[in-house]
Design a protein around this motif. Structure first.
Motif, PDB file in Angstrom:
ATOM      1  N   ARG A  55      78.995   9.906  21.488  1.00 13.93           N
ATOM      2  CA  ARG A  55      79.193  11.180  22.189  1.00 13.93           C
ATOM      3  C   ARG A  55      78.889  11.041  23.681  1.00 13.93           C
ATOM      4  O   ARG A  55      79.603  11.595  24.532  1.00 13.93           O
ATOM      5  CB  ARG A  55      78.303  12.264  21.567  1.00 13.93           C
ATOM      6  CG  ARG A  55      78.749  12.724  20.194  1.00 13.93           C
ATOM      7  CD  ARG A  55      77.768  13.711  19.580  1.00 13.93           C
ATOM      8  NE  ARG A  55      78.214  14.133  18.267  1.00 13.93           N
ATOM      9  CZ  ARG A  55      79.074  15.133  18.052  1.00 13.93           C
ATOM     10  NH1 ARG A  55      79.542  15.827  19.093  1.00 13.93           N
ATOM     11  NH2 ARG A  55      79.447  15.462  16.841  1.00 13.93           N
ATOM     12  N   ASP A 103      75.990   8.044  16.401  1.00 13.86           N
ATOM     13  CA  ASP A 103      76.843   9.175  16.774  1.00 13.86           C
ATOM     14  C   ASP A 103      76.534   9.653  18.191  1.00 13.86           C
ATOM     15  O   ASP A 103      77.452   9.935  18.978  1.00 13.86           O
ATOM     16  CB  ASP A 103      76.650  10.319  15.774  1.00 13.86           C
ATOM     17  CG  ASP A 103      77.430  11.563  16.137  1.00 13.86           C
ATOM     18  OD1 ASP A 103      78.667  11.550  16.043  1.00 13.86           O
ATOM     19  OD2 ASP A 103      76.785  12.564  16.552  1.00 13.86           O
ATOM     20  N   LEU A 104      75.247   9.742  18.539  1.00  8.74           N
ATOM     21  CA  LEU A 104      74.873  10.170  19.883  1.00  8.74           C
ATOM     22  C   LEU A 104      75.406   9.196  20.930  1.00  8.74           C
ATOM     23  O   LEU A 104      75.925   9.617  21.972  1.00  8.74           O
ATOM     24  CB  LEU A 104      73.353  10.271  19.989  1.00  8.74           C
ATOM     25  CG  LEU A 104      72.819  10.589  21.394  1.00  8.74           C
ATOM     26  CD1 LEU A 104      73.192  12.000  21.805  1.00  8.74           C
ATOM     27  CD2 LEU A 104      71.309  10.390  21.467  1.00  8.74           C
ATOM     28  N   ALA A 152      78.808  17.018  25.238  1.00 13.45           N
ATOM     29  CA  ALA A 152      78.830  16.047  24.146  1.00 13.45           C
ATOM     30  C   ALA A 152      78.757  16.697  22.776  1.00 13.45           C
ATOM     31  O   ALA A 152      78.739  15.992  21.760  1.00 13.45           O
ATOM     32  CB  ALA A 152      77.686  15.059  24.313  1.00 13.45           C
ATOM     33  N   GLY A 153      78.682  18.033  22.747  1.00 15.80           N
ATOM     34  CA  GLY A 153      78.728  18.720  21.460  1.00 15.80           C
ATOM     35  C   GLY A 153      77.418  19.293  20.975  1.00 15.80           C
ATOM     36  O   GLY A 153      77.258  19.540  19.774  1.00 15.80           O
ATOM     37  N   ARG A 188      81.674   9.291  25.398  1.00 19.25           N
ATOM     38  CA  ARG A 188      82.872  10.127  25.561  1.00 19.25           C
ATOM     39  C   ARG A 188      82.765  11.064  26.749  1.00 19.25           C
ATOM     40  O   ARG A 188      83.790  11.476  27.304  1.00 19.25           O
ATOM     41  CB  ARG A 188      83.138  10.927  24.276  1.00 19.25           C
ATOM     42  CG  ARG A 188      83.703  10.097  23.140  1.00 19.25           C
ATOM     43  CD  ARG A 188      84.372  10.955  22.081  1.00 19.25           C
ATOM     44  NE  ARG A 188      83.434  11.811  21.383  1.00 19.25           N
ATOM     45  CZ  ARG A 188      82.794  11.464  20.263  1.00 19.25           C
ATOM     46  NH1 ARG A 188      82.996  10.256  19.741  1.00 19.25           N
ATOM     47  NH2 ARG A 188      81.974  12.295  19.667  1.00 19.25           N
ATOM     48  N   VAL A 189      81.538  11.409  27.168  1.00 24.16           N
ATOM     49  CA  VAL A 189      81.396  12.299  28.331  1.00 24.16           C
ATOM     50  C   VAL A 189      81.108  11.500  29.600  1.00 24.16           C
ATOM     51  O   VAL A 189      80.652  12.057  30.599  1.00 24.16           O
ATOM     52  CB  VAL A 189      80.319  13.376  28.099  1.00 24.16           C
ATOM     53  CG1 VAL A 189      80.717  14.285  26.934  1.00 24.16           C
ATOM     54  CG2 VAL A 189      78.938  12.756  27.860  1.00 24.16           C
ATOM     55  N   HIS A 239      72.449  21.139  17.491  1.00 29.46           N
ATOM     56  CA  HIS A 239      73.614  21.812  16.927  1.00 29.46           C
ATOM     57  C   HIS A 239      73.127  22.488  15.651  1.00 29.46           C
ATOM     58  O   HIS A 239      72.586  21.817  14.761  1.00 29.46           O
ATOM     59  CB  HIS A 239      74.735  20.831  16.625  1.00 29.46           C
ATOM     60  CG  HIS A 239      76.031  21.512  16.306  1.00 29.46           C
ATOM     61  ND1 HIS A 239      76.219  22.285  15.169  1.00 29.46           N
ATOM     62  CD2 HIS A 239      77.207  21.555  16.988  1.00 29.46           C
ATOM     63  CE1 HIS A 239      77.445  22.764  15.158  1.00 29.46           C
ATOM     64  NE2 HIS A 239      78.071  22.329  16.265  1.00 29.46           N
TER      65      HIS A 239
END
Length: 498
Positions: free
Chosen positions: A163, A159-160, A415-416, A166-167, A304
């Protein structure tokens, strides 16, 4: 019977040199001040390792203000590699060149990447490196492939990776020397910072030393602390003095390999001063002990509050988007890689957080390691004061590191991860110490030549991180091994062939 070769230290440089020389058939003796690590309940005890410092030496050095501190070096068979994160990364081709940094400039090496590439390939094979080509845009040319595929990402790291992509970042698999099944078979923890007593890490003992000791002409003696080297009128090293079991011993080998680590090797050369060489051996240039470098490093925790990180080992990714520039046409900032998974006891031991809060944070954090180059400075140095090591580390290029950490934090938030924390490492953490016996072509300004041979003593070779002219911004273990293989080949061809 006197050995042909004495190697002082069994860490990455000493063990790899021994492995390179072993096929010569010459009698090789490795002197190690420590003992072998044996399995114990503390091997996977985070409080013992990171809290009480069970494995740290009972030793005190002085800093630049003459304040005593306990260094984070380890004295065991295999040296610091017994505790390393097993990241085995090649220096980038640009690291061998002179180039500008936000805090100054680096001088370049007396050799280029291509000169060392065959030895990098051989070192990756010796240390059974797991990795993948084609993911990292800064990866230098390889003459072969990695011996094994990369260590797999755990689900949270999958997942990381997505992410970060995506950035706009380019995460790549981290080259690692670890047998995951063997490591986890002895306990479900990360390997980063933990002692290897199960053979799960491809460290100096489990690879280089094991390969050397498979030859009957190679011997390891533990509990041997070398106190002095002696040089004759012609310049060659004539004697190695050491203490074992409370007794003083002397050896008279043809060749001496020095691989005690950047601080201890410099200290031994300085302590070996004589009437003809009052500033120490191998020190005609007055560079022994100078140019000490120790990477600028910070832990960066991305959280998070509603997402837990159930990863166990985690350390499988790196990001080099800012290695050769800041992403906007500016100067290099450094390397980013994952840390081994931080747990509550580790975080509590390295912060002021109470245990319950450290546990809650660690359960939700993805833990990264930001690393920037420390630049050579002749006033950043190792000296001796009344026989005690004095380490005056004058950190450089800190502005680049602050920029790297700030840039990473911004990307992680995008990235969240709404909460991003950071903490720099201090002098108690040996973040890749190097540079105190620098390599160079000119004997007036350097200590060893391109084959790690002392300019002053033709039979003395230094094969640890002391010789690195620059620190680059990645873990140096593979570069140390490659240089040791290069030195071993040169010794075999020039000193042991007859």
């Amino acid at each position: 019977m006197q050995p042909d070769v004495v190697i002082i230290g069994s860490g990455m440089g000493g063990a790899t040199l021994a492995a390179a020389l072993a096929p010569s058939g010459r009698r090789i003796l490795i002197l190690e001040r420590g003992e072998r690590l044996r399995p114990s309940p503390r091997d996977r005890d985070a409080e013992a390792i990171f809290g009480t410092g069970y494995f740290r030496p009972d030793e005190s050095w002085l800093d630049g203000q003459d304040r005593a501190f306990n260094p984070g070096n380890f004295y065991y068979v295999g040296g610091n590699s017994k505790f390393y994160g097993a990241a085995l990364i090649r220096y980038r081709a640009e690291d061998f060149e002179a180039r500008a940094h936000p805090g100054g400039s680096t001088p370049g090496w007396p050799l280029v990447y291509g000169d060392l590439e065959p030895d990098y390939q051989a070192a990756e094979e010796m240390y059974r490196v797991r990795g993948a080509l084609g993911q990292d845009p800064t990866e230098p040319p390889h003459s072969g492939t990695y011996p094994h595929g990369p260590v797999p990402d755990e689900p949270e790291i999958v997942d990381l990776r997505a992410r970060l992509q995506r950035v706009g970042l380019t995460p790549a698999s981290l080259p690692l020397g670890v047998d995951l099944d063997t490591w986890r078979g002895a306990g479900d923890t990360t390997w980063d910072g933990y002692p290897d007593t199960c053979g799960g890490k491809m460290d100096a003992e489990s690879c280089g030393l094991a390969q050397a000791l498979a030859h009957p002409n190679v011997e390891l003696r533990t509990g041997c602390r070398v106190t002095r080297l002696e040089a004759g009128a012609g310049g060659r090293i004539t004697a190695v003095q050491y203490e074992a079991d409370g007794k003083a011993e002397t050896l008279r080998p043809r060749i001496v390999g020095l691989a005690c680590g950047a601080v201890q090797s410099a200290a031994l050369l300085l302590a070996s001063a004589d009437e003809a060489r009052p500033t120490g051996l191998a020190n005609r240039s007055d560079q022994v002990g100078r140019n000490f470098m120790n990477h600028n490093c910070s832990a960066v925790l991305a959280l998070h509050p509603l997402r837990r990180n159930r990863a166990i080992y985690q350390k499988t990714l790196m990001v080099n988007d800012y290695y050769n520039g800041d992403g906007a046409g500016g100067l290099p900032l450094g390397n980013i890689q994952l840390l081994g998974k931080i747990t509550g006891p580790i975080l509590a031991a390295n912060s002021k957080l109470p245990g319950w809060l450290a546990q809650a944070v660690a359960a939700r954090s993805v833990d990264l390691y930001a690393m920037s180059e420390d630049l050579p400075n002749p006033d950043s140095r190792v000296t001796l004061k009344d026989g005690q090591i004095r380490l005056d580390w004058q950190r450089s290029n800190w502005e680049a590191h602050l920029q790297l950490v700030a840039t990473l934090k911004a990307k992680l938030r995008a990235a969240g991860f709404p909460i991003v924390l950071s903490q720099p490492f201090d002098r108690r953490t040996p973040s890749h110490q190097c540079g105190t016996a620098r390599m160079g072509a000119d004997p007036a300004t350097s200590v060893v030549d391109v084959f790690c041979r002392s300019h002053d003593h033709g039979n003395l070779f230094i094969t640890d991180a002391s010789v690195l002219p620059t620190s680059a911004a990645v873990n140096p273990a593979l570069t140390i091994a490659a240089l040791a293989l290069r030195a071993g080949r040169h010794i075999t061809e020039t000193e042991l062939a007859a």
